[in-house]
Design an enzyme around this catalytic site. Structure first.
Site, mmCIF file in Angstrom:
data_model
loop_
_atom_site.group_PDB
_atom_site.id
_atom_site.type_symbol
_atom_site.label_atom_id
_atom_site.label_comp_id
_atom_site.label_asym_id
_atom_site.label_seq_id
_atom_site.Cartn_x
_atom_site.Cartn_y
_atom_site.Cartn_z
ATOM 1 N N ALA A 61 31.041 36.474 72.493
ATOM 2 C CA ALA A 61 31.526 35.063 72.938
ATOM 3 C C ALA A 61 30.067 34.311 72.939
ATOM 4 C CB ALA A 61 32.089 34.781 73.887
ATOM 5 N N GLY A 100 34.349 39.669 71.674
ATOM 6 C CA GLY A 100 35.185 38.819 71.150
ATOM 7 C C GLY A 100 34.839 39.365 69.651
ATOM 8 N N GLU A 103 37.164 42.140 68.838
ATOM 9 C CA GLU A 103 38.372 41.602 68.751
ATOM 10 C C GLU A 103 38.979 40.964 67.594
ATOM 11 O OE1 GLU A 103 37.731 39.439 72.718
ATOM 12 O OE2 GLU A 103 39.772 40.541 73.326
ATOM 13 N N GLU A 123 32.599 43.271 77.751
ATOM 14 C CA GLU A 123 32.848 42.243 78.856
ATOM 15 C C GLU A 123 32.933 42.533 80.131
ATOM 16 O OE1 GLU A 123 34.647 43.171 76.057
ATOM 17 O OE2 GLU A 123 35.164 41.234 74.944
#
Ligand code: NAI
Length: 655
Positions: A61, A100, A103, A123
């Site tokens: 992110a 992310g 993901e 994370e």
């Protein structure tokens, strides 16, 4: 344009181009939604490859968006669009796919990775858990045990392991894009692709073992909550329907995002990233540093030599005589053997490191060294002699560093004709493991010499922090201050084991007295004796440690120190307690009971007030650097952000 599409012969290639690490910020998320719209609306497209431009696949992110209100489109919605697209998406992964980024890759229908790539869900290290389905999709691709380790441990895994585990469908050795396109075309042809969420969860072979694994992760995290939350999210994925697990994951993610721990961890992350970004070094190229020499093969010299070898550098060690050189060589060999046994290095790497190392008694081999690090006895005269010898035996452009803990680096620098090539490189013990490196900046040091120190730190994968010259630089100076405070508390009413319990209860890895027993009480005793003549008689002085040393209590190695050691177990020592009580009496101090909170309050305030002094004197650049030092030198709980961060958050003024 941060996301673009090109289409050729039915194959769409979606490229994310958001330097430097293709963070999934709002523009990228919007671009991806537009890409899905376009692909769904284009009957000519049969399959899709998702790739990233530049050095890496999406590495997470955008940290700049953390702490800000969330802005649409949200990542889970974007990933849902990709996953439910009626055409197969293949992620082409190079560099790192993190957070992310992973993901996103898992929301694609297939994954092809460059053999050198790394994949992970880090994370938790920022106080979060994945928030876009990472914990729900991962155990549908890999075994629950690995999913647990990745999500709750935060460590990325290499692509080869990811392929064996099922996270990656194919490895690419050559042209990644070409292989991903072939795979996508084949998937479209054979209809051989599935949405990850539609797959069954890979339940663990042994649920009790997985519970134990999660318990271990929680215990290791100490007071940090995110690893336990990530473990809980994996259990949700195993136990709940996908939709419910996704909702629960998102709710936890949103709650943790606003948690003070996440703010603190972000602070340390950014602080560590910025320690060497200084104007003085802008556009300054370092000197070469591929061959290092270490003077002294004791505890530190051997650790520094091993650190260099483990980083692939050539290392020469110089000792006083042949016997000492042999002892130094054996210490280094012992460290490398340990690394091989733990699987940190392979047999081949071990052999290469041994052959890149040489220990000798003469200074005449130093003309090849780019950088020389002195780690001899902590004695100014010995150090000056060594630097004079280095002046005569090294190339004039070689960088000369001292690993001194407390001595004046300016004075040491004066021992060479050109002091601009001298700096302090203060490692922490064990030097091949501890992350921190204080770069001590003498008055006359050249910019490119400092830059070489920074470059070496980078090679050794250490976090470099600049420190000015004073007794103990940043870390040892602050530690000395709170060690004194701990000793005051002994006289005022606390006992060593109470202080240690308060410190470990707070989240520090060790209490002050446990740490001293481990290091050996005799070393600091010798220093105190040296300093006795110059000590300010008005300053409060606690004699208890000296008295322990007089009785031969040197710590663990003598079986007695602050504690009594029985079969390796530290026990409260009634004799030490009696000594403490009698010293309080002798000084007319009425002892009072201390709660753990009161103990930690005094320690924290001392850390903070010494930190303020260090700042006021220009020894540290800023409070964030002090936090980095305290976290990495003494294990100050990262999730609390460091003492200076805590002071700012509490709005307290240090005492
Ligand atoms: P040590 O006593 O284990 O090793 C010192 C080594 O230097 C000995 O092997 C000795 O033979 C060698 N030596 C002495 N004079 C020499 C000379 N003229 N030429 C070549 N070799 C010589 O000491 P340690 O603990 O390794 O400390 C070394 C330096 O590192 C000191 O300045 C110390 O303050 C500093 N330091 C120590 C830390 C620790 O935790 N031990 C942490 C950070 C810095």
């Amino acid at each position: 344009m941060s996301v673009s599409i090109t289409t050729e012969s039915g194959m769409a290639t979606v490229t994310i181009d958001n330097p430097p690490c293709n963070a999934l910020n709002r523009a990228v998320r919007e671009g991806l939604v537009r890409a899905v719209d376009a692909i769904e609306g284009d009957p000519g497209v049969e399959a899709v490859v998702l790739r990233c431009a530049g050095e890496t696949f999406a590495a997470g992110a955008d940290i700049g968006e953390f702490g800000q209100p969330l802005r649409t489109p949200h990542l889970p919605d974007v990933l849902h669009r990709i996953e439910t697209c009626p055409k197969p998406w293949v992620a082409a992964i190079h560099g790192t796919a993190l957070g992310g980024g992973l993901e996103l890759a898992m929301a694609c229908h297939l994954r092809v990775a460059d053999r050198q790539a790394r994949l992970g869900l880090p994370e938790v290290t920022l106080g979060l858990i994945p928030g876009a389905g990472g914990t729900v999709r991962l155990p549908r691709l890999v075994r629950a045990e690995l999913a647990m380790d990745m999500a709750a441990g935060g460590k990325p895994i290499p692509a080869v392991m990811a392929q064996e585990a099922g996270l990656v469908d194919a490895l690419a050795d050559g042209d990644l894009l070409e292989q991903a396109r072939r795979r996508a075309a084949q998937a479209a042809r054979d209809s051989a692709w599935t949405a990850t969420l539609a797959r069954a969860v890979r339940q663990p072979d042994d649920r009790a073992a997985l519970d134990a694994r999660a318990a271990k992760i929680r215990a290791r995290a100490g007071g940090q909550t995110s690893p336990g939350a990530a473990a809980a999210a994996i259990f949700n994925a195993l136990d709940l329907p996908a939709e419910q697990a996704l909702d629960a994951e998102r709710a936890t993610f949103l709650a943790l995002r606003d948690d003070p721990q996440a703010e603190a961890l972000r602070h340390v992350y950014l602080a560590e990233r910025d320690t060497t970004r200084i104007d003085r070094l802008k556009n300054v190229a370092p000197r070469p540093c591929t061959s290092i020499a270490v003077i002294g093969g004791g505890t530190m010299g051997a650790g520094i030599a091993a650190a260099g070898l483990l980083a692939g550098l050539g290392v020469i060690m110089v000792e006083r005589d042949t016997a000492a050189a042999e002892a130094g060589r054996a210490r280094v060999a012992g460290i490398l053997d340990g690394s091989r046994q733990r699987g940190v290095i392979s047999d081949r790497q071990h052999a290469a490191m041994i052959s890149a190392f040489r220990a000798t008694a003469g200074y005449d081999v130093l003309d090849r060294a780019d950088i020389v690090i002195e780690a001899v006895f902590e004695d100014m005269e010995v150090k000056k002699q060594v630097f004079r010898a280095l002046d005569a035996s090294t190339r004039p452009d070689a960088v000369l560093a001292t690993n001194t803990s407390y001595l004046d680096v300016d004075e040491i620098a004066c021992a060479v004709a050109n002091p601009s090539r001298v700096l302090g490189l203060h490692f922490f013990s064990p030097a091949h493991i501890m992350k921190l490196l204080e770069i001590v900046v003498p008055a006359k040091v050249a910019d490119d010499v400092l830059a070489t120190g920074v470059a070496l730190a980078g090679r050794l994968k250490k976090i470099a922090v600049f420190a000015g010259i004073c007794d103990g630089f940043i870390a040892n100076r602050i530690m000395s201050a709170y060690r004194r405070e701990c000793e005051y508390m002994l006289e005022d009413g606390a006992l060593p084991w109470e202080i240690d319990a308060a410190m470990t209860g707070f989240g520090l890895p060790m209490g002050m007295f446990q740490m001293q027993d481990l290091a050996g009480l005799d070393i600091s005793w010798a220093m105190r004796k040296r300093q006795a003549a110059t000590r300010d008689p008005a300053q409060r002085y606690v004699e208890i440690a000296d008295k322990l040393c007089e009785r031969g209590h040197f710590g663990r190695k003598t079986g007695r120190g602050w504690y009594l050691y029985e079969n390796g177990t530290a026990l409260p020592d009634p004799e030490v307690e009696a000594l403490i009580l009698s010293d309080s009496r002798r000084k007319g101090i009425t002892r009072k009971a201390f709660s753990a909170d009161e103990i930690m309050d005094r320690i924290l305030r001392t850390m903070q007030s010494e930190g303020e002094k260090v700042l006021a004197e220009g020894i540290a650049r800023n409070g964030a650097d002090i936090d980095v030092v305290m976290v990495n030198a003494y294990g100050f709980p990262r999730w609390l952000g460091g003492p200076m961060f805590l002071a700012g958050r509490a709005g307290t003024t240090p005492a």
